[in-house]
Design a protein around this motif. Structure first.
Motif, PDB file in Angstrom:
ATOM      1  N   ILE A  36      18.227  20.579 -38.353  1.00  0.00           N
ATOM      2  CA  ILE A  36      16.778  20.385 -38.253  1.00  0.00           C
ATOM      3  C   ILE A  36      16.402  19.779 -36.900  1.00  0.00           C
ATOM      4  N   TRP A  37      17.265  18.919 -36.357  1.00  0.00           N
ATOM      5  CA  TRP A  37      16.972  18.302 -35.045  1.00  0.00           C
ATOM      6  C   TRP A  37      16.768  19.376 -33.974  1.00  0.00           C
ATOM      7  N   ALA A  38      17.550  20.465 -34.054  1.00  0.00           N
ATOM      8  CA  ALA A  38      17.420  21.537 -33.068  1.00  0.00           C
ATOM      9  C   ALA A  38      16.083  22.249 -33.232  1.00  0.00           C
ATOM     10  N   LEU A  39      15.655  22.468 -34.488  1.00  0.00           N
ATOM     11  CA  LEU A  39      14.360  23.100 -34.730  1.00  0.00           C
ATOM     12  C   LEU A  39      13.236  22.232 -34.178  1.00  0.00           C
ATOM     13  N   GLN A  40      13.361  20.919 -34.345  1.00  0.00           N
ATOM     14  CA  GLN A  40      12.323  20.000 -33.861  1.00  0.00           C
ATOM     15  C   GLN A  40      12.191  20.041 -32.336  1.00  0.00           C
ATOM     16  N   GLN A  41      13.261  20.355 -31.613  1.00  0.00           N
ATOM     17  CA  GLN A  41      13.233  20.392 -30.149  1.00  0.00           C
ATOM     18  C   GLN A  41      13.037  21.800 -29.583  1.00  0.00           C
ATOM     19  N   ALA A  42      13.146  22.815 -30.441  1.00  0.00           N
ATOM     20  CA  ALA A  42      13.165  24.199 -29.951  1.00  0.00           C
ATOM     21  C   ALA A  42      11.800  24.634 -29.413  1.00  0.00           C
ATOM     22  N   LYS A  43      11.837  25.311 -28.250  1.00  0.00           N
ATOM     23  CA  LYS A  43      10.646  25.917 -27.654  1.00  0.00           C
ATOM     24  C   LYS A  43      10.806  27.432 -27.511  1.00  0.00           C
ATOM     25  N   PHE A  44      12.045  27.917 -27.568  1.00  0.00           N
ATOM     26  CA  PHE A  44      12.310  29.349 -27.436  1.00  0.00           C
ATOM     27  C   PHE A  44      13.415  29.740 -28.409  1.00  0.00           C
ATOM     28  N   ILE A  45      13.461  31.050 -28.718  1.00  0.00           N
ATOM     29  CA  ILE A  45      14.557  31.589 -29.510  1.00  0.00           C
ATOM     30  C   ILE A  45      15.081  32.826 -28.805  1.00  0.00           C
ATOM     31  N   ALA A  46      16.401  32.894 -28.593  1.00  0.00           N
ATOM     32  CA  ALA A  46      17.058  34.030 -27.946  1.00  0.00           C
ATOM     33  C   ALA A  46      17.558  34.977 -29.020  1.00  0.00           C
ATOM     34  N   ILE A  47      17.171  36.266 -28.892  1.00  0.00           N
ATOM     35  CA  ILE A  47      17.525  37.280 -29.890  1.00  0.00           C
ATOM     36  C   ILE A  47      18.488  38.271 -29.262  1.00  0.00           C
ATOM     37  N   GLN A  48      19.589  38.568 -29.944  1.00  0.00           N
ATOM     38  CA  GLN A  48      20.528  39.584 -29.493  1.00  0.00           C
ATOM     39  C   GLN A  48      20.929  40.447 -30.682  1.00  0.00           C
ATOM     40  N   ALA A  49      20.589  41.753 -30.544  1.00  0.00           N
ATOM     41  CA  ALA A  49      21.020  42.724 -31.553  1.00  0.00           C
ATOM     42  C   ALA A  49      22.143  43.552 -30.952  1.00  0.00           C
ATOM     43  N   THR A  50      23.310  43.585 -31.616  1.00  0.00           N
ATOM     44  CA  THR A  50      24.471  44.302 -31.110  1.00  0.00           C
ATOM     45  C   THR A  50      24.663  45.578 -31.905  1.00  0.00           C
ATOM     46  N   LEU A  51      24.380  46.718 -31.244  1.00  0.00           N
ATOM     47  CA  LEU A  51      24.530  48.019 -31.893  1.00  0.00           C
ATOM     48  C   LEU A  51      26.009  48.394 -31.956  1.00  0.00           C
ATOM     49  N   ASN A  52      26.413  48.992 -33.091  1.00  0.00           N
ATOM     50  CA  ASN A  52      27.815  49.339 -33.296  1.00  0.00           C
ATOM     51  C   ASN A  52      27.953  50.836 -33.530  1.00  0.00           C
ATOM     52  N   SER A  53      28.837  51.472 -32.761  1.00  0.00           N
ATOM     53  CA  SER A  53      29.034  52.916 -32.864  1.00  0.00           C
ATOM     54  C   SER A  53      29.697  53.284 -34.188  1.00  0.00           C
ATOM     55  N   ASP A  54      29.363  54.499 -34.683  1.00  0.00           N
ATOM     56  CA  ASP A  54      30.000  54.998 -35.899  1.00  0.00           C
ATOM     57  C   ASP A  54      31.200  55.883 -35.586  1.00  0.00           C
ATOM     58  N   GLY A  55      31.602  55.914 -34.283  1.00  0.00           N
ATOM     59  CA  GLY A  55      32.764  56.694 -33.891  1.00  0.00           C
ATOM     60  C   GLY A  55      32.474  58.128 -33.554  1.00  0.00           C
ATOM     61  N   LEU A  56      31.197  58.528 -33.603  1.00  0.00           N
ATOM     62  CA  LEU A  56      30.813  59.893 -33.278  1.00  0.00           C
ATOM     63  C   LEU A  56      30.044  59.922 -31.966  1.00  0.00           C
ATOM     64  N   MET A  57      30.115  61.053 -31.263  1.00  0.00           N
ATOM     65  CA  MET A  57      29.350  61.246 -30.041  1.00  0.00           C
ATOM     66  C   MET A  57      27.866  61.300 -30.395  1.00  0.00           C
TER      67      MET A  57
END
Length: 692
Positions: A646-667
C-alpha cells in the motif's frame, strides 16, 4: 488463472454499496462516541491502447489493401564525411608606429636685409653710389619662426632645403649659413653657398636624419663675401638675402605637432587560408565571423574602412566603416568589431582571378586613416596603432573546388544492427531481399572496397561472415547534382546466386564487424575544381532489407506509461487494501503476458503488481490464416495489492505497462490494425472514523 469480472457492473455495485455506507455514516454521526468503519470504493484508474506501431514505425510500411505491414529496413554500416573541408582560423596583424607617420611638407621664408648686413647702408638708403667689396663674419643672427612645422621634432628621416636668393645689388661670392635651435644653440644645418648672381637663387639639401628641430630657429650668416659693384648702384636697405627653409618627407621619431590627415594602414591583398587539404574556389559560409581588434595610443581619431570584395550576400559585398576615438594622454583607445559571415558566398580565387586564378585565397581591403583635428599632439616611438584581423570558426554550407584525393581505411570496426528492437528470440523472415547500397552525396567520384562483413548474434554468441562476390572488389560511386541532400546510389543485390545472405540474415546479428576502404577522387582532379561538398555531404554503406512482415518471434514487448491521479480517493493514508480491476480486449493473434510497475513522481521504480496468469494472462484474438483480424477477445482479471505494498500505491504517480506477445510457433503476417485495449479501475478498502 483468470478471474471472470464484468468491470462496469462491478463498479456499479460498489458505488451502490458506497452510497448505502454514506447513509449509515450520517446515522452513526448522531452517536457521541467515534465509530470506525471499513468502506470499499471503486474508481476508474486508466485506459490505454497498445499497437504494433508503438514498437518502431520507422521501418514499417502499411499496405493500404489489407493493412498488413511490409518491412523496409536500412541499417547504416559506415558513414564517411569530409569534415576536413573548412576554413581554419587564420589572421594577420597590421602594426603602425610613428616611423610611418608623416608631417606636412612646408616652407617658410626669412629675409636678411642689406641694412642688417651693414648698418651704413641704412644711411645710404635711396642713394646711387658705388658699393665696395664686402667680407664680413658672424653677422647678427635672425630668428626664424618654424612653428608652422611643429613644436619640436626628433626626426628619423627627412630633408630640409635651404634656398638663398640674392637681392643685393652685387654678386655674392661666398655665404656661409648656420641654422641652430634657439633653445640650446644646437646646430641643425651649416653650409656654404658660392657665386650667387644678382637676383639668382642657390639651394642646398640638408639631411635631417637623427636631428632634433624646434619651432624656434636661429639663422646666422657666419661669413659673407661680396664683389664690388660695377659703377654706381641704387641702394635699397630693405633688400638683401632671402632665406627659404622647406621641409619634406619628415618621419619623426618623436614630435609635438599638428599631424595632417593621412592613411596609416593600407592593405589590399589576398589572405591565404588553410582548408584542410582541399583546394576551394567558392565557399558559402554556414557559420563563422571576422573579428577585428583595434588599439591606438595616438591622441587623434582613426577611421577604418573594411571590405571583403569577394564576399557577397543578397547581391551586396561585405564592407563597413569603423570609428576609433583618439586616446587620452597616457592611455589607450580600443575597439572590437565582429562581422557575421553566415550565408555569405566567398570567392576564394584571390584578388584578381581574371589575372591569377588561385584557390584558398581570401581578398580583403583594410584602410585606416588618422583624422587630423588640427591640434598639436605629442607622438613618440611608444605610440602605435595595432589591428588584429582574424577569420574564426568558418564552416561551409557548401564548398566548390577540388576536395583532394583522400583514402580512408577503417581497419576493424563494429556497427550496431538494430532490426526488431524488443525481439529476443529466434525469428525467421519470409520472401526477403537484401541489398548493399553505396549512397553518395559528396560532389565527386569515389571508390569503396568492402574487405570484410561479419554478423554477430550477441545472444547465441554465433558469428556468420558474409560470403559474396562483391567482397574485395572496387565499387564506384558517382557524383550527384549540385543540390543539397541530392545523392546517387550504387546498389548491389545480394541473393543466393552471389552470396550466403540468407544464412547471414537469419543468424539475426545485433553487431556487424566490418573492414573497408573508401577513397574520394580516386582519379585526381578530373573535374577541374568543380567538385563540391555540402555540410551534410557523406558517403554511406548501407545494408537494406525488404520483406513482407511475416515472421516468427518470441517475447515481442508493447509498452506504455500512464499517469495516476489518486487524489479522488481521499486520504490515502487510511487505505487498508486494494485491487486493480483489469479488462483487456486483444486483437493480436497472440497470447500475452502483462507486467505493471508503480513509479514515483521522478519515474523511479516503486514495486511491481502481482499479475495472475503469467505469460498467458491475456487471451489471443481471432484472425484468419492470412492474418486478417476476425474478432477481439476479452480477458478480465483482478490484481490484489496487499497491505505491504500500500505504501507504494500512496507514493505512485505513474504506472508502467508492458504487454509481452508470445508466438504460437507459426509464421504470421503482421497487421497495422492489431491492437490491445486495456480499461482499468481500482477498488480500495478505506477506513473511516465517525463521531467524536
Amino acid at each position: 488463472m483468470h478471474v471472470g469480472i464484468n468491470l462496469q457492473a462491478r463498479m456499479k455495485n460498489r458505488l451502490i454499496f458506497g452510497t448505502l455506507t454514506i447513509v449509515l455514516f450520517v446515522i452513526a454521526s448522531c452517536s457521541r462516541e467515534a465509530t470506525s468503519w471499513e468502506n470499499r470504493i471503486v474508481s476508474p484508474l486508466f485506459k490505454t491502447s497498445l499497437k504494433l506501431g508503438d514498437i518502431d514505425t520507422t521501418h514499417f510500411k502499411s499496405n493500404l489493401i489489407d493493412s498488413s505491414y511490409e518491412l523496409m529496413y536500412e541499417n547504416l554500416v559506415y558513414r564517411y564525411q569530409m569534415e576536413n573541408v573548412r576554413a581554419y582560423d587564420t589572421g594577420i596583424s597590421a602594426f603602425f608606429t610613428l616611423k610611418r607617420l608623416k608631417l606636412n611638407d612646408q616652407k617658410i621664408t626669412r629675409s636678411v636685409t642689406l641694412g642688417e648686413i651693414n648698418p651704413i647702408f641704412k644711411l645710404l638708403n635711396g642713394q646711387t653710389t658705388n658699393v665696395p667689396a664686402q667680407d664680413q663674419s658672424n653677422l647678427s643672427p635672425v630668428d626664424i619662426d618654424a612653428s608652422a612645422f611643429f613644436e619640436t621634432a626628433t626626426l628619423d628621416s627627412g630633408l630640409m632645403d635651404i634656398s638663398l636668393s640674392n637681392h643685393l645689388p652685387v654678386k655674392v661670392k661666398l655665404l656661409v649659413f648656420e641654422l641652430t635651435n634657439a633653445s640650446d644653440n644646437s646646430v641643425v644645418a651649416l653650409d656654404s653657398f658660392m657665386d650667387i648672381a644678382v637676383e639668382a637663387t642657390v639651394t642646398k639639401q640638408i639631411d635631417l636624419r637623427d636631428k632634433t628641430v624646434t619651432k624656434g630657429l636661429r639663422g646666422t650668416i657666419k661669413r659673407l663675401i661680396t664683389e664690388a659693384s660695377v659703377g654706381p648702384v641704387l641702394i635699397d636697405a630693405s633688400k638683401g638675402v632671402d632665406v627659404e627653409l622647406a621641409v619634406r618627407k619628415l618621419r619623426p621619431r618623436h614630435a609635438i605637432a599638428a599631424f595632417p590627415t593621412q592613411t596609416v594602414i593600407d592593405q589590399d591583398e589576398g589572405l591565404p587560408v588553410y582548408m584542410g587539404g582541399a583546394q576551394v574556389k567558392y565557399f558559402k559560409c554556414k557559420r563563422g565571423h571576422i573579428r577585428i581588434h583595434l588599439v591606438s595610443t595616438i591622441e587623434e581619431d582613426m577611421t577604418m574602412f573594411f571590405k571583403i570584395p569577394s564576399a557577397e550576400k543578397d547581391g551586396k559585398v561585405l564592407e563597413s566603416i569603423v570609428k576609433l576615438p583618439g586616446a587620452t594622454k597616457g592611455n589607450i583607445s580600443t575597439k572590437d568589431e565582429l562581422f557575421d559571415l553566415t550565408d555569405y558566398v566567398i570567392d576564394f580565387r584571390g584578388k584578381d582571378p581574371n589575372v591569377k586564378d588561385t584557390v584558398n585565397t581570401f581578398h580583403q581591403v583594410l584602410l585606416v586613416t588618422m583624422d587630423s583635428s588640427g591640434r598639436k599632439v605629442e607622438v613618440g616611438l611608444n605610440d602605435s596603432i595595432r589591428i588584429d584581423y582574424r577569420l574564426e570558426g568558418m564552416y561551409p554550407d557548401y564548398a566548390i573546388g577540388y576536395m583532394g584525393q583522400n583514402l580512408n581505411q577503417t581497419g576493424e570496426q563494429v556497427a550496431g544492427f538494430d532490426l526488431f528492437k524488443g525481439l529476443d528470440a529466434d525469428m525467421k523472415l519470409k520472401d526477403f531481399k537484401v541489398s548493399l547500397i553505396l549512397r553518395n552525396s559528396i560532389g565527386g567520384d569515389g571508390r569503396i572496397r568492402l574487405n570484410k562483413l561479419v554478423g554477430e548474434n550477441v545472444f547465441t554468441k554465433n558469428s556468420q561472415a558474409l560470403g559474396a562476390t562483391v567482397l574485395g572488389q572496387d565499387l564506384f560511386v558517382t557524383s550527384p547534382p549540385f543540390k543539397r541532400d541530392a545523392y546517387t546510389e550504387t546498389i548491389i543485390a545480394l541473393d543466393s546466386s552471389n552470396s550466403n545472405i540468407r544464412t547471414f540474415i537469419e543468424n539475426l546479428p545485433q553487431l556487424l564487424h566490418y573492414n573497408l576502404d573508401i577513397e574520394t577522387s580516386p582519379n585526381g582532379n578530373v573535374n577541374n575544381w568543380k567538385d563540391f561538398v555540402f555540410d551534410n555531404s557523406k558517403v554511406e554503406v548501407i545494408l537494406k532489407i525488404e520483406a513482407p512482415y511475416s515472421l516468427l518471434f518470441n517475447h515481442l514487448n508493447l509498452r506504455d506509461t500512464q499517469s495516476l491521479s489518486l487524489e479522488k480517493l481521499g486520504d490515502l493514508s487510511r487505505i487498508r487494501g486494494a485491487n486493480i480491476l483489469i479488462e483487456v480486449e486483444n486483437g493480436f493473434p497472440f497470447g500475452a503476458g502483462l507486467k505493471l510497475d508503480l513509479l514515483d513522481a521522478g519515474m523511479g521504480y516503486l514495486t511491481s503488481l502481482d499479475v495472475v496468469g503469467g505469460l498467458n494472462a491475456i487471451e489471443p484474438g481471432i484472425t484468419l490464416p492470412n492474418g486478417s483480424p476476425v474478432e477481439t477477445v476479452k480477458s478480465n482479471f483482478s490484481i490484489a495489492l496487499p497491505r505491504e505494498k500500500i505504501w507504494a500505491l500512496q507514493q505512485a504517480k505513474f504506472i508502467a505497462i508492458q504487454a509481452t506477445l508470445n508466438s504460437d510457433g507459426l509464421m504470421k503476417t503482421m497487421n497495422s490494425v492489431y491492437q490491445l485495449k486495456m480499461n482499468t479501475a481500482i477498488e480500495v478498502d478505506y477506513q473511516v472514523k465517525i463521531g467524536k
